[in-house]
Design a protein around this motif. Structure first.
Motif, PDB file in Angstrom:
ATOM      1  N   UNK A 344       0.846  -1.200   0.000  1.00 25.39           N
ATOM      2  CA  UNK A 344       0.000   0.000   0.000  1.00 25.39           C
ATOM      3  C   UNK A 344       0.883   1.253   0.000  1.00 25.39           C
ATOM      4  N   UNK A 345       0.861   2.044  -1.071  1.00 22.44           N
ATOM      5  CA  UNK A 345       1.751   3.212  -1.167  1.00 22.44           C
ATOM      6  C   UNK A 345       1.622   4.177   0.007  1.00 22.44           C
ATOM      7  N   UNK A 346       0.392   4.445   0.457  1.00 19.76           N
ATOM      8  CA  UNK A 346       0.207   5.405   1.539  1.00 19.76           C
ATOM      9  C   UNK A 346       0.822   4.924   2.847  1.00 19.76           C
ATOM     10  N   UNK A 347       1.048   3.602   2.972  1.00 23.10           N
ATOM     11  CA  UNK A 347       1.668   3.050   4.181  1.00 23.10           C
ATOM     12  C   UNK A 347       3.186   3.014   4.095  1.00 23.10           C
ATOM     13  N   UNK A 348       3.740   3.477   2.996  1.00 20.28           N
ATOM     14  CA  UNK A 348       5.193   3.441   2.803  1.00 20.28           C
ATOM     15  C   UNK A 348       5.873   4.763   3.187  1.00 20.28           C
ATOM     16  N   UNK A 349       5.206   5.576   3.980  1.00 21.62           N
ATOM     17  CA  UNK A 349       5.847   6.806   4.450  1.00 21.62           C
ATOM     18  C   UNK A 349       4.962   8.032   4.407  1.00 21.62           C
ATOM     19  N   UNK A 350       3.879   8.004   3.634  1.00 17.16           N
ATOM     20  CA  UNK A 350       3.027   9.193   3.503  1.00 17.16           C
ATOM     21  C   UNK A 350       2.188   9.416   4.762  1.00 17.16           C
TER      22      UNK A 350
END
Length: 672
Positions: A344-350
């Motif tokens: 999940x992109x949003x869980x990768x630092x955002x």
């Protein structure tokens, strides 16, 4: 002997035999299906068509539509489970089940494990707590047997007895397989970076401070005050090109006193309410149709790219599985179970960067307020409200860099290097450390004893399983909130009724009056006079004049009726005060043509303008030559308080008023 061969009726078959008539089983209809039926009927579908599509009786559909208000109330707060409306039950077991369903919904929202064994253990624990509170007088018993659980499932239509939560490590094999699948979808659809979006939600404890600070300890020690547990759900998302979607914020109340003088539509975020501040399928549909699609469509138009979107979502209870069918130009791709932490992109630092920036903005606001208004940090924190929270959410989301929004896609996209050309390397840990250093600097300025680990634990904080006391407290808050919202709704309905009554009173019925009709005809005369003075084509003006006269003929008849009624009322003894400027007889200006008109041609009536517009020497005035040919006598009352006919005759004076020829002829004709 005569023998009758009448056939005897067949013996009724036993209902217990296979050949017998089977007992029709009652079909239980979930709230989701009922809401689907209500929505279909609201969209214009006929009851017969809905019944045929859903395989239900016509009477059943009609009963659901008749009960739609209660169904809508029942579905509020539902997190997607197919709850049905059941008969009212009482006792500790009933109270325990209401708390248990809150616990199950909370577990599902937090993506924590739910199984038969866990539900039975939690049910026994909640029942024991309730029995202790009830005292020794309570003799009710509960064993959480399998039979009870089956009935509990039937009452709430809960079938997911083996829901597993996502682990901290994730399923790496499933993640690798998905990368290949997603790469094929992007290649086949030929999606640009600006067309690939992702969204995820997170819980934000908007009034929570680091645990070792005195503010957190004060809030924890204050009886009945659990402000540090107050949360909002925030939906955040963006695309591979670095574009950020407008935040979607869900809070527990829609009637917050802070919004009294603020329009929620003017807020810099999309604001919605839910009793538990959860994302439900209904709210997610609302976000998708009314927030996401319009914003993305506008974005594609500004960028000059086709409106074809690939949206990446995690499989969560609040995310409906049928989103793919809602719009033909938006393709929904769901991440495999137990892979969100990896893909999940949003869980990768955002999301972590957003929470860190939020805390940073809170401390900046606190420092600025304390300097400007000379108040303490505790006083600032007590006055900190949901509007301040929304303001800091917007500021924190704006602080997320384009580099961060692009870098979070690296683990998710196999073709990331090709999509994000010349992209700088993004390290989420390094980015978070830089924000934390700035937070620590601000805490020192606020005289707070905070360590780096305290900040990290607060940013990464996720609430675990709710305790029995938390469940009881949550249930009480929801009940109190429901009472408050009902009172507010009653007040709003009262205000709406008052406004409706006021509008009805203010709207006056339409009616004709002599003076207003005369004013209209006078205006038409002026317009025709202007046209006549400009138009060199006499025949054209003659046609226009005649057509206008025919158009207004119906209103002239109304005027004549009104005038006759007025004259009759005066002669019948009702003495009325006449204004000095008498109401002119309405008609159109005569057509003054130099050509010889045919005798059979229809001749328009003559008229004159308002008395204020008539020149003093009208006999010699060029525009009135030939039109005023006689004198009509009229009476003007001197005194309106008359009692006898003789006095009434003496009260009038004779006034000479010049009238047009055709009006005089009409008056003479009526007299004859």
């Amino acid at each position: 002997m005569f023998i009758s061969h009448t056939k005897l009726p067949a013996k009724r078959k036993n209902a217990n035999t296979p050949e017998g008539i089977r007992k029709k089983q009652r079909k239980v209809i979930s709230l989701n299906l009922k809401m689907k039926i209500i929505k279909a009927y609201a969209d214009g579908k006929k009851v017969t068509n809905i019944a045929r599509e859903e395989g239900l009786a016509h009477s059943t559909i009609s009963a659901i539509l008749k009960d739609k208000e209660r169904i809508r109330e029942a579905i509020k707060g539902s997190s997607g489970m197919n709850v049905s409306i059941t008969r009212q039950r009482k006792g500790l077991i009933h109270e325990m089940e209401k708390l248990l369903i809150l616990w199950i919904e909370d577990q599902i929202q937090k993506r924590l494990p739910v199984s038969l064994l866990l539900i039975q253990n939690k049910a026994r624990s909640i029942f024991s707590t309730l029995k202790e509170r009830a005292g020794e007088e309570c003799t009710e018993t509960f064993t959480a047997s399998r039979g009870w659980f089956i009935r509990f499932q039937q009452r709430f239509h809960f079938q997911k007895t083996h829901t597993s939560g996502e682990t901290a490590t994730g399923d790496e094999e499933a993640a690798k397989r998905f990368l290949n699948e997603l790469d094929g979808i992007i290649t086949e659809g030929n999606y640009f970076p600006a067309q690939i979006f992702s969204m995820d939600e997170t819980g934000l404890y908007w009034k929570r401070m680091p645990e070792r600070t005195y503010i957190h300890k004060e809030a924890q020690a204050m009886p009945g005050c659990k402000s540090f547990k107050d949360r909002v759900t925030v939906l955040l998302g963006g695309n591979v090109a670095g574009f950020k979607l407008k935040p979607f914020v869900i809070y527990k109340s829609d009637h917050c006193c802070m919004f009294k003088n603020v329009s929620k539509t003017a807020l810099p975020i999309h604001y919605r309410s839910d009793p538990k501040a959860w994302i439900t399928p209904i709210l997610f549909d609302d976000w998708f149709m009314n927030c996401f699609i319009p914003q993305v469509k506008e974005y594609c138009w500004q960028k000059g790219i086709p409106f074809r979107i690939l949206l990446l979502l995690s499989k969560a209870p609040g995310h409906p599985p049928d989103l793919d069918s809602l719009h033909p130009h938006i393709k929904i791709v769901y991440l495999p179970p137990n892979t969100s932490v990896l893909l999940q992109p949003m869980s990768q630092g955002a999301i972590s960067a957003f929470k860190a920036y939020y805390l940073h903005e809170v401390f900046i606001k606190a420092l600025a307020t304390m300097e400007d208004e000379s108040i303490t940090l505790s006083e600032f924190w007590k006055s900190y409200n949901i509007l301040d929270c929304i303001e800091n959410i917007v500021a924190a989301w704006q602080s997320i860099s384009v580099k961060c929004m692009q870098g979070i896609w690296k683990k998710c996209l196999k073709c990331f290097a090709a999509l994000a050309d010349n992209l700088e390397e993004f390290d989420p840990h390094q980015n978070l450390d830089e924000i934390n250093k700035n937070i620590l600097t601000l805490t020192k300025s606020l005289d707070l004893e905070v360590e780096a680990e305290d900040v990290k634990s607060l940013i990464a904080y996720t609430e675990g399983e709710l305790s029995n006391e938390d469940l009881i407290e949550l249930k009480e808050e929801l009940e109190e909130q429901k009472v408050v919202e009902e009172e507010v709704e009653k007040e709003e309905k009262k205000e709406e009724r008052k406004e409706e009554v006021k509008k009805v009173v203010e709207v006056q019925p339409k009616t004709f009056s002599l003076r207003r009709l005369a004013s209209v005809f006078s205006g038409v005369n002026k317009i025709l006079s202007e046209l006549e003075s400009m138009d060199p084509d006499v025949e054209r003006f003659r046609r226009v004049h005649w057509e206008m006269r025919e158009i207004l003929k119906c209103y002239r008849e109304i005027y004549e009726e009104k005038r006759k009624e007025s004259v009759e009322s005066r002669h019948s003894g009702f003495v009325k005060k006449v204004v000095s400027s008498s109401v002119p007889v309405p008609s159109l200006l005569p057509f003054r043509s130099t050509v010889i008109e045919h005798p059979d041609d229809p001749q328009p009536s003559t008229s004159y303008a308002r008395g204020s517009n008539v020149p003093e020497n009208s006999e010699n005035h060029e525009s009135f030559k030939g039109y005023i040919s006689d004198v009509m006598f009229t009476v003007i009352p001197k005194n309106t308080m008359l009692k006898s006919p003789k006095q009434e005759e003496e009260a009038f004076e004779i006034v000479k008023v010049k009238i047009p020829m055709d009006i005089k002829q009409e008056s003479d004709g009526e007299a004859n």
